[in-house]
Design a protein around this motif. Sequence first.
Motif, PDB file in Angstrom:
ATOM      1  N   GLN A 164       0.852  -1.181   0.000  1.00  0.00           N
ATOM      2  CA  GLN A 164       0.000   0.000   0.000  1.00  0.00           C
ATOM      3  C   GLN A 164       0.891   1.234   0.000  1.00  0.00           C
TER       4      GLN A 164
ATOM      5  N   ILE B 248       8.811   0.409   6.949  1.00  0.00           N
ATOM      6  CA  ILE B 248       8.150   1.453   6.166  1.00  0.00           C
ATOM      7  C   ILE B 248       9.195   1.963   5.179  1.00  0.00           C
TER       8      ILE B 248
ATOM      9  N   LEU C  87       4.015   0.692   2.430  1.00  0.00           N
ATOM     10  CA  LEU C  87       3.935  -0.407   3.389  1.00  0.00           C
ATOM     11  C   LEU C  87       4.047  -1.706   2.601  1.00  0.00           C
TER      12      LEU C  87
ATOM     13  N   SER D 295       4.418  -5.724   6.296  1.00  0.00           N
ATOM     14  CA  SER D 295       4.096  -4.704   7.293  1.00  0.00           C
ATOM     15  C   SER D 295       2.930  -5.129   8.166  1.00  0.00           C
TER      16      SER D 295
ATOM     17  N   HIS E  68      -0.128  -4.071  11.322  1.00  0.00           N
ATOM     18  CA  HIS E  68      -1.091  -3.003  11.609  1.00  0.00           C
ATOM     19  C   HIS E  68      -0.412  -1.855  12.355  1.00  0.00           C
TER      20      HIS E  68
ATOM     21  N   ASP F 230       2.661  -0.878  11.836  1.00  0.00           N
ATOM     22  CA  ASP F 230       3.346  -0.100  10.803  1.00  0.00           C
ATOM     23  C   ASP F 230       2.380   0.861  10.114  1.00  0.00           C
ATOM     24  N   LYS F 231       1.181   0.383   9.813  1.00  0.00           N
ATOM     25  CA  LYS F 231       0.211   1.224   9.116  1.00  0.00           C
ATOM     26  C   LYS F 231      -0.226   2.390   9.995  1.00  0.00           C
TER      27      LYS F 231
ATOM     28  N   ALA G 277       2.723   4.759  10.164  1.00  0.00           N
ATOM     29  CA  ALA G 277       2.910   5.418   8.868  1.00  0.00           C
ATOM     30  C   ALA G 277       1.866   6.518   8.675  1.00  0.00           C
ATOM     31  N   ASN G 278       0.623   6.270   9.069  1.00  0.00           N
ATOM     32  CA  ASN G 278      -0.398   7.320   8.991  1.00  0.00           C
ATOM     33  C   ASN G 278      -0.015   8.517   9.850  1.00  0.00           C
TER      34      ASN G 278
ATOM     35  N   PHE H 135      -3.410   5.935   2.586  1.00  0.00           N
ATOM     36  CA  PHE H 135      -3.385   4.560   2.085  1.00  0.00           C
ATOM     37  C   PHE H 135      -4.754   4.105   1.596  1.00  0.00           C
ATOM     38  N   ASN H 136      -5.827   4.677   2.144  1.00  0.00           N
ATOM     39  CA  ASN H 136      -7.178   4.293   1.726  1.00  0.00           C
ATOM     40  C   ASN H 136      -7.680   5.113   0.539  1.00  0.00           C
TER      41      ASN H 136
END
Length: 126
Positions: A3, A73, A86, A90, A92, A94-95, A98-99, A116-117
Motif C-alpha cells: 500500500q 516502512i 507499506l 508490514s 497493523h 506499521d500502518k 505510517a499514517n 493509504f485508503n
Amino acid sequence: MPQSAYLKPKTEDELSLDHIKSLLSYYMDITSKTGEQLSWSYSESAFPYTLIEQVDGDIWFYLKGKQSDYRMIIIGLVDSKLQIVLPDQSTHGDKAKANELCKFLANKLQADLTLFNGRTMYYAKK
C-alpha cells in the motif's frame, strides 16, 4: 499487496530525502522531550524504527522496526511526490505509525496527503 500514501508539496524546494530525514530527526527529538516531561521513555514507542539508508543512491530509504510489532516502512521520491510504502510484511502497527508520520510530514511540508485508503487531506495553505 503493498500500500502507498503520497505527499505532494505545493513547492518542490523542500522535497529532498535529506530534508525528510531532518524532519524525522526533529520528530524523534520532540517525542523524546515529551517523554522526559512525562518521565517515560515515550520516544521508543513514538518512533520504534531505525533509519536505514540505501547505499547506491538517494531515491529511497526505509525504517526498520526495533520491536516485533513493527517491521518496515519505505520512504522514497517518485514524480515530484514523496511516497510512503507499506510492503506486504508490514503490520497493523506499521500502518498506524505510517499514517501518523504522513500527517506529521504533510503538516511540516504544507503538502496534500493521499492516504493509504485513497482519501486526500489538504495541509497546503490556500
